[in-house]
Enzyme design. Structure first.
Site, PDB file in Angstrom:
ATOM      1  N   ASP A  48     -32.985 -21.778  -4.826  1.00  0.00           N
ATOM      2  CA  ASP A  48     -32.807 -20.391  -5.245  1.00  0.00           C
ATOM      3  C   ASP A  48     -31.626 -20.221  -6.207  1.00  0.00           C
ATOM      4  O   ASP A  48     -30.705 -21.025  -6.165  1.00  0.00           O
ATOM      5  CB  ASP A  48     -32.658 -19.478  -4.019  1.00  0.00           C
ATOM      6  CG  ASP A  48     -31.519 -19.872  -3.086  1.00  0.00           C
ATOM      7  OD1 ASP A  48     -31.437 -21.051  -2.685  1.00  0.00           O
ATOM      8  OD2 ASP A  48     -30.702 -18.993  -2.756  1.00  0.00           O
ATOM      9  N   GLU A  90     -26.991 -12.225  -2.453  1.00  0.00           N
ATOM     10  CA  GLU A  90     -28.406 -12.477  -2.188  1.00  0.00           C
ATOM     11  C   GLU A  90     -29.246 -11.422  -2.894  1.00  0.00           C
ATOM     12  O   GLU A  90     -28.945 -10.226  -2.818  1.00  0.00           O
ATOM     13  CB  GLU A  90     -28.708 -12.405  -0.685  1.00  0.00           C
ATOM     14  CG  GLU A  90     -28.066 -13.479   0.145  1.00  0.00           C
ATOM     15  CD  GLU A  90     -28.861 -14.766   0.217  1.00  0.00           C
ATOM     16  OE1 GLU A  90     -29.915 -14.879  -0.450  1.00  0.00           O
ATOM     17  OE2 GLU A  90     -28.421 -15.661   0.956  1.00  0.00           O
ATOM     18  N   HIS A  96     -28.152 -16.114  -4.903  1.00  0.00           N
ATOM     19  CA  HIS A  96     -29.165 -16.637  -3.979  1.00  0.00           C
ATOM     20  C   HIS A  96     -30.405 -15.733  -4.023  1.00  0.00           C
ATOM     21  O   HIS A  96     -30.374 -14.666  -4.625  1.00  0.00           O
ATOM     22  CB  HIS A  96     -28.665 -16.568  -2.533  1.00  0.00           C
ATOM     23  CG  HIS A  96     -27.397 -17.273  -2.238  1.00  0.00           C
ATOM     24  ND1 HIS A  96     -27.350 -18.509  -1.656  1.00  0.00           N
ATOM     25  CD2 HIS A  96     -26.098 -16.887  -2.394  1.00  0.00           C
ATOM     26  CE1 HIS A  96     -26.095 -18.869  -1.469  1.00  0.00           C
ATOM     27  NE2 HIS A  96     -25.309 -17.900  -1.909  1.00  0.00           N
ATOM     28  N   HIS A 137     -27.596 -20.984  -6.132  1.00  0.00           N
ATOM     29  CA  HIS A 137     -27.471 -21.805  -4.927  1.00  0.00           C
ATOM     30  C   HIS A 137     -27.956 -23.225  -5.219  1.00  0.00           C
ATOM     31  O   HIS A 137     -27.389 -24.201  -4.730  1.00  0.00           O
ATOM     32  CB  HIS A 137     -28.276 -21.155  -3.800  1.00  0.00           C
ATOM     33  CG  HIS A 137     -27.909 -21.632  -2.431  1.00  0.00           C
ATOM     34  ND1 HIS A 137     -28.616 -21.249  -1.327  1.00  0.00           N
ATOM     35  CD2 HIS A 137     -26.929 -22.439  -1.971  1.00  0.00           C
ATOM     36  CE1 HIS A 137     -28.089 -21.808  -0.251  1.00  0.00           C
ATOM     37  NE2 HIS A 137     -27.063 -22.540  -0.617  1.00  0.00           N
TER      38      HIS A 137
END
Length: 187
Positions: free
Chosen positions: A165, A116, A34, A155
């Site tokens: 993303d 992330e 992400h 994602h």
């Protein structure tokens, strides 16, 4: 619930309440990449950490008013400096994917690990982030053999039309070439 493989040794451990147990039948078999920046497009703030720990101050930025009540997390965040923070043990179900599906299997949070990257869809990620992502991915793959080459996705791949993303700025070729040259070729 925590075992030695639940926590990445190179990560700073930060506790999030925004996770729960995976279903007993769920085997960890997907890695989802992400991106996030808070406020959007700004780096080196406490926004991501504050969001994932329920401490986001809605008065700190107008955008925060819209998201302050969200209950979301990821297993790990890699900041622009390459620093890794882990919010959820890998065996736990982080709340990162939302409405999602991979190869016909819904509810990706049940069987995925979420990473992330501090960034945006359009700004290049840093060298330090690629190095940290490679090391973290190698660790995850060594602990969870059901995650194979074809089961590392963005994602956008599990929530098409809803999420974009890690975006076009993420160099998938570089990431995969670096990672897969060190991986067992049968995976």
């Amino acid at each position: 619930m925590n075992t030695s493989d639940d926590l990445y040794p190179q990560a700073v451990q930060i506790h999030s309440d925004f996770w729960d147990a995976r279903p007993a039948s769920a085997a960890i078999s997907l890695l989802v990449i992400h991106n996030i920046s808070l406020p959007p497009g700004q780096f080196n703030t406490t926004g991501i950490r504050d969001l994932f720990t329920g401490k986001l101050d809605p008065s700190a930025d107008p955008f925060y008013e819209q998201i302050a009540d969200l209950r979301v997390s990821a297993h790990c965040v890699i900041y622009r400096t390459g620093q890794v923070e882990q919010f959820v043990p890998f065996s736990g179900r982080a709340w990162h994917a939302g409405v999602s599906s991979f190869q016909g299997q819904a509810r990706c949070n049940d069987y995925a690990i979420g990473i992330e990257l501090e960034g945006t869809d359009s700004q290049p990620y840093t060298e330090a982030q690629y190095h940290a992502l490679h090391a973290l991915s190698e660790y995850i793959l060594s602990q969870y053999p059901l995650i194979t080459c074809g089961r590392i996705v963005g994602h956008n791949d599990i929530a098409p039309g809803r999420k974009t993303d890690p975006g076009p700025a993420f160099d998938w070729c570089r990431y995969r070439q670096t990672l897969f040259t060190t991986m067992d070729p049968t995976r």
